[in-house]
Write a protein that holds these residues in place. Sequence first.
Motif, PDB file in Angstrom:
ATOM      1  N   MET A   1       0.964  -1.080   0.056  1.00 59.84           N
ATOM      2  CA  MET A   1       0.054   0.015  -0.064  1.00 59.84           C
ATOM      3  C   MET A   1       0.887   1.405  -0.044  1.00 59.84           C
ATOM      4  SD  MET A   1      -2.620   1.151   3.037  1.00 59.84           S
ATOM      5  CE  MET A   1      -3.214  -0.422   3.123  1.00 59.84           C
ATOM      6  N   GLN A   2       0.412   2.277  -0.804  1.00 55.66           N
ATOM      7  CA  GLN A   2       1.247   3.362  -0.930  1.00 55.66           C
ATOM      8  C   GLN A   2       0.726   4.247  -0.046  1.00 55.66           C
ATOM      9  OE1 GLN A   2       2.785   4.730  -4.622  1.00 55.66           O
ATOM     10  NE2 GLN A   2       3.993   2.781  -4.010  1.00 55.66           N
ATOM     11  N   LEU A   3       1.676   5.159   0.717  1.00 54.36           N
ATOM     12  CA  LEU A   3       1.104   5.962   1.833  1.00 54.36           C
ATOM     13  C   LEU A   3       1.771   7.175   1.443  1.00 54.36           C
ATOM     14  CD1 LEU A   3       1.836   4.004   5.181  1.00 54.36           C
ATOM     15  CD2 LEU A   3      -0.447   4.540   3.978  1.00 54.36           C
ATOM     16  N   ILE A   4       0.991   8.398   1.766  1.00 54.76           N
ATOM     17  CA  ILE A   4       1.534   9.837   1.538  1.00 54.76           C
ATOM     18  C   ILE A   4       1.287  10.510   2.664  1.00 54.76           C
ATOM     19  CG2 ILE A   4       1.262   9.890  -0.870  1.00 54.76           C
ATOM     20  CD1 ILE A   4      -1.405  11.234  -0.308  1.00 54.76           C
ATOM     21  N   VAL A   5       2.067  11.853   2.868  1.00 60.11           N
ATOM     22  CA  VAL A   5       1.940  12.524   4.030  1.00 60.11           C
ATOM     23  C   VAL A   5       0.771  13.262   3.890  1.00 60.11           C
ATOM     24  CG1 VAL A   5       2.907  14.471   5.369  1.00 60.11           C
ATOM     25  CG2 VAL A   5       4.421  12.840   4.557  1.00 60.11           C
ATOM     26  N   GLU A  40      11.039  12.946   5.114  1.00 56.45           N
ATOM     27  CA  GLU A  40      11.427  12.206   4.326  1.00 56.45           C
ATOM     28  C   GLU A  40      10.292  11.491   3.099  1.00 56.45           C
ATOM     29  OE1 GLU A  40      14.187   8.995   5.910  1.00 56.45           O
ATOM     30  OE2 GLU A  40      13.693   7.712   4.392  1.00 56.45           O
ATOM     31  N   VAL A  41       9.333  11.135   3.619  1.00 54.25           N
ATOM     32  CA  VAL A  41       8.120  10.575   3.050  1.00 54.25           C
ATOM     33  C   VAL A  41       7.647  11.859   2.100  1.00 54.25           C
ATOM     34  CG1 VAL A  41       5.981   9.610   3.060  1.00 54.25           C
ATOM     35  CG2 VAL A  41       7.616   9.128   4.724  1.00 54.25           C
ATOM     36  N   LYS A  42       7.709  12.855   2.599  1.00 55.35           N
ATOM     37  CA  LYS A  42       7.162  14.115   1.719  1.00 55.35           C
ATOM     38  C   LYS A  42       7.920  14.415   0.695  1.00 55.35           C
ATOM     39  CE  LYS A  42       4.611  18.089   1.810  1.00 55.35           C
ATOM     40  NZ  LYS A  42       3.103  18.015   2.050  1.00 55.35           N
ATOM     41  N   ALA A  43       9.357  14.452   0.908  1.00 54.90           N
ATOM     42  CA  ALA A  43      10.358  14.549  -0.256  1.00 54.90           C
ATOM     43  C   ALA A  43      10.145  13.493  -1.310  1.00 54.90           C
ATOM     44  CB  ALA A  43      11.433  14.672   0.336  1.00 54.90           C
ATOM     45  N   ALA A  44      10.014  12.405  -0.818  1.00 55.17           N
ATOM     46  CA  ALA A  44       9.815  11.119  -1.927  1.00 55.17           C
ATOM     47  C   ALA A  44       8.491  10.927  -2.541  1.00 55.17           C
ATOM     48  CB  ALA A  44       9.939   9.829  -0.932  1.00 55.17           C
ATOM     49  N   GLY A  45       7.571  11.683  -1.914  1.00 57.23           N
ATOM     50  CA  GLY A  45       6.292  11.672  -2.581  1.00 57.23           C
ATOM     51  C   GLY A  45       5.312  10.719  -1.895  1.00 57.23           C
ATOM     52  N   HIS A  46       5.889   9.563  -1.766  1.00 58.64           N
ATOM     53  CA  HIS A  46       5.046   8.520  -1.053  1.00 58.64           C
ATOM     54  C   HIS A  46       6.034   7.432  -0.565  1.00 58.64           C
ATOM     55  CE1 HIS A  46       5.934   5.774  -4.304  1.00 58.64           C
ATOM     56  NE2 HIS A  46       5.929   6.677  -5.275  1.00 58.64           N
ATOM     57  N   VAL A  77       0.133   9.865   8.079  1.00 60.91           N
ATOM     58  CA  VAL A  77       0.275   9.431   6.667  1.00 60.91           C
ATOM     59  C   VAL A  77      -0.924   8.355   6.503  1.00 60.91           C
ATOM     60  CG1 VAL A  77       3.069   9.424   6.729  1.00 60.91           C
ATOM     61  CG2 VAL A  77       2.081   7.379   7.438  1.00 60.91           C
ATOM     62  N   VAL A  78      -1.184   8.287   4.991  1.00 54.92           N
ATOM     63  CA  VAL A  78      -2.421   7.960   4.774  1.00 54.92           C
ATOM     64  C   VAL A  78      -2.326   7.313   3.288  1.00 54.92           C
ATOM     65  CG1 VAL A  78      -3.788   9.414   6.327  1.00 54.92           C
ATOM     66  CG2 VAL A  78      -3.548  10.136   4.016  1.00 54.92           C
ATOM     67  N   PRO A  79      -3.181   6.550   3.064  1.00 57.47           N
ATOM     68  CA  PRO A  79      -3.380   6.234   1.548  1.00 57.47           C
ATOM     69  C   PRO A  79      -4.087   7.502   0.890  1.00 57.47           C
ATOM     70  CG  PRO A  79      -4.322   4.581   3.013  1.00 57.47           C
ATOM     71  CD  PRO A  79      -4.196   5.573   3.738  1.00 57.47           C
ATOM     72  N   GLU A  80      -3.637   7.555  -0.329  1.00 57.58           N
ATOM     73  CA  GLU A  80      -4.167   8.581  -1.076  1.00 57.58           C
ATOM     74  C   GLU A  80      -5.588   8.739  -1.245  1.00 57.58           C
ATOM     75  OE1 GLU A  80      -1.892   9.017  -4.826  1.00 57.58           O
ATOM     76  OE2 GLU A  80      -2.438  10.892  -5.142  1.00 57.58           O
ATOM     77  N   SER A  81      -6.111   7.563  -0.986  1.00 62.01           N
ATOM     78  CA  SER A  81      -7.436   7.532  -1.015  1.00 62.01           C
ATOM     79  C   SER A  81      -8.241   8.374   0.385  1.00 62.01           C
ATOM     80  CB  SER A  81      -8.285   6.249  -1.134  1.00 62.01           C
ATOM     81  OG  SER A  81      -7.837   5.432  -0.102  1.00 62.01           O
ATOM     82  N   GLU A  82      -7.545   8.491   1.357  1.00 64.08           N
ATOM     83  CA  GLU A  82      -7.843   8.908   2.545  1.00 64.08           C
ATOM     84  C   GLU A  82      -7.484  10.334   2.888  1.00 64.08           C
ATOM     85  OE1 GLU A  82      -7.359   6.584   6.193  1.00 64.08           O
ATOM     86  OE2 GLU A  82      -7.748   4.824   4.947  1.00 64.08           O
ATOM     87  N   GLN A  83      -6.864  10.857   1.844  1.00 63.07           N
ATOM     88  CA  GLN A  83      -6.065  12.212   2.231  1.00 63.07           C
ATOM     89  C   GLN A  83      -7.079  13.177   2.395  1.00 63.07           C
ATOM     90  OE1 GLN A  83      -4.252  13.829  -1.476  1.00 63.07           O
ATOM     91  NE2 GLN A  83      -2.943  14.937  -0.526  1.00 63.07           N
ATOM     92  N   GLY A  84      -6.866  13.899   3.169  1.00 63.07           N
ATOM     93  CA  GLY A  84      -7.921  14.843   3.764  1.00 63.07           C
ATOM     94  C   GLY A  84      -9.315  14.862   4.265  1.00 63.07           C
ATOM     95  N   SER A  85      -9.126  13.509   4.793  1.00 58.70           N
ATOM     96  CA  SER A  85     -10.452  13.123   5.178  1.00 58.70           C
ATOM     97  C   SER A  85     -10.591  13.667   6.854  1.00 58.70           C
ATOM     98  CB  SER A  85     -10.483  11.567   5.387  1.00 58.70           C
ATOM     99  OG  SER A  85     -11.564  10.777   6.011  1.00 58.70           O
ATOM    100  N   ALA A  86     -11.647  14.050   7.405  1.00 57.54           N
ATOM    101  CA  ALA A  86     -11.686  14.332   8.721  1.00 57.54           C
ATOM    102  C   ALA A  86     -12.191  13.157   9.796  1.00 57.54           C
ATOM    103  CB  ALA A  86     -12.776  15.425   8.784  1.00 57.54           C
TER     104      ALA A  86
END
Lengths: 472, 100
Positions: A1-5, A40-46, A77-86
């Motif tokens: 699973m890919q995670l992003i900040v 580090e994760v932010k710089a790498a993108g995911h 850090v979340v999967p892209e599908s959860e980005q911005g979720s409250a």
Amino acid sequence: MQLIVDELVPLSQQGLQHVFHVPTSSFYEVGPEGLALLEEVKAAGHISSGQQLSALTGQSEEERNELLADLRRLRLVVPESEQGSAYGLRDPAPTTEGIRNFVMHVAHSCNLACTYCYADHGLYKGRATLMDQERARSYVDWLFDQGRQHKQLGITFFGGEPLLNMPVVREAARYARQKAQQLDKAISFSMTTNGTLVTEEAVDFFEEIDCQVTVSLDAIGKRNDRLRPFHSGKGSYDEVMERIQPLLARRSVAARVTVTRKNLDVVHTVDTLLKAGFTEVGCSPVDAKDPAFDLRGEDYEQLLDGFATLTDRFMRAALSGRLYGFSNIKNLLKAIHEGHNKEYPCGAGLQMVAGAPNGEMSLCHRFVGEKDFVLGRVQDGGLDKAKRLEVLNDIHLSQRSDCSSCWARYICSGGCHHVNFLFEGSPSATYKTHCDYLRAWYKLGLISYARMVSARPDIFDSPLQPNDSCQQ
Amino acid sequence: MATRKIKALNVKARRIEDENSRDVRGYAFNDCCTSFAPGWEVGYNDGADPCPWKSDLSLCWSTCYWMGQVPDHQAHADWLDSCGNIQQDWRNLCTIPDTK
């Protein structure tokens, strides 16, 4: 699973290692390793959840993986599908059913001629009027009738200068208390006054109905006099301070300071008023739409410097168990502690409306006299549901495209509707001049909160005295 | 499960930490149901997803009401990695090992 900040505000100044999670307004101390990993994760993108992590000094791979799992668990850090979720943690939408607080404009007239007054010296684009008793009672009837589901209702006496119409204030309060008793509800009262007409008898009355009084004062001595003269031009400061002595002696009283270009010395003002006996002092920038008064870039910096000094005094006092009554930081720290994230900036139109002497009910007290924001008339049965809904839809955060990428959007929620209306022509527009100032102020609040919790972890666990009413 | 290196400071942060303090829990978003119904095999953008389980976990809560009763992928973020392709690996039930 890919995670992003997810959307975060990192705070690394002054030895802090904290992050504020924008979608939920949750606030964490993540430590140096946490900050480094997030960067580090932010710089790498995911990052992939099973990915081998390059080791930082002093950290084993296992520790790094554990830290990543913690960041994932806390949704930093979340999967892209959860980005911005409250995650359902947004503040519940206020009810659009019953109004809880009513601002009663008992007097559209004022004995002061404050030079920057948004309310046209109390006239609100009309002629000098005092509310009559019948109108006041009809507002009270309406408030109780439509607010059946609320246990607690509130009335704020406002003007102009409300003490110019003391008989109606007394009658409205008497009638409201009688209704509250009949219907088994609680009713609270507050008033914003210029202080010039306070008497011992008025203080007796405030005590009798437990009225929270706010006195408008903008500076000390002559500087206040230039901003808040009587119609004759004579200054009001000395007279007000003399008049309110019994009030200060017997009640807990707040002062409200309207900050213009001519009274930016907020430290001296707040400090002097607190020493004079006010429990709390709150400051708010003017919105006069007059370059002689409205703040601009360097003025905001000066104001923020003053706020930082006052915040420092508040923190020192709080850490030794005392209240230094600088309302602005107290209220901001309360919002940060509770993690407010809301989609309306205030209760205008949702839980609060204002009513004028002629029966017109407006989005809030500042919109009185603006025909487009009349939400109904008490003599016609109160609020027009369709009109109210139309205005509420228009001022929802989702309508403010300027706010969509701002990290402070769930704290500020677009700012004061009236400021936006005055400067930008619409309450749902964004008065961007305020934005940088507000973000800097919120950041100061987050830093202060982090420092206070670090010094005393339980400092906010005992309730902060709330003071949520809009006193603008 | 309290995190070791991260301190939840404010009320919201503590709520999130508390919510995640259970190792395994029924996976449901808001009032999403856990009943079995057709439609689960449809992935994001109505395309077939190679791993329907993954679809249940990551997608259905936003695209339909379906939600399988599956292990918690927040506390065990990597449990899915071992079942990347259900067609080849359908015997692997991808359960979380019982560590207790």
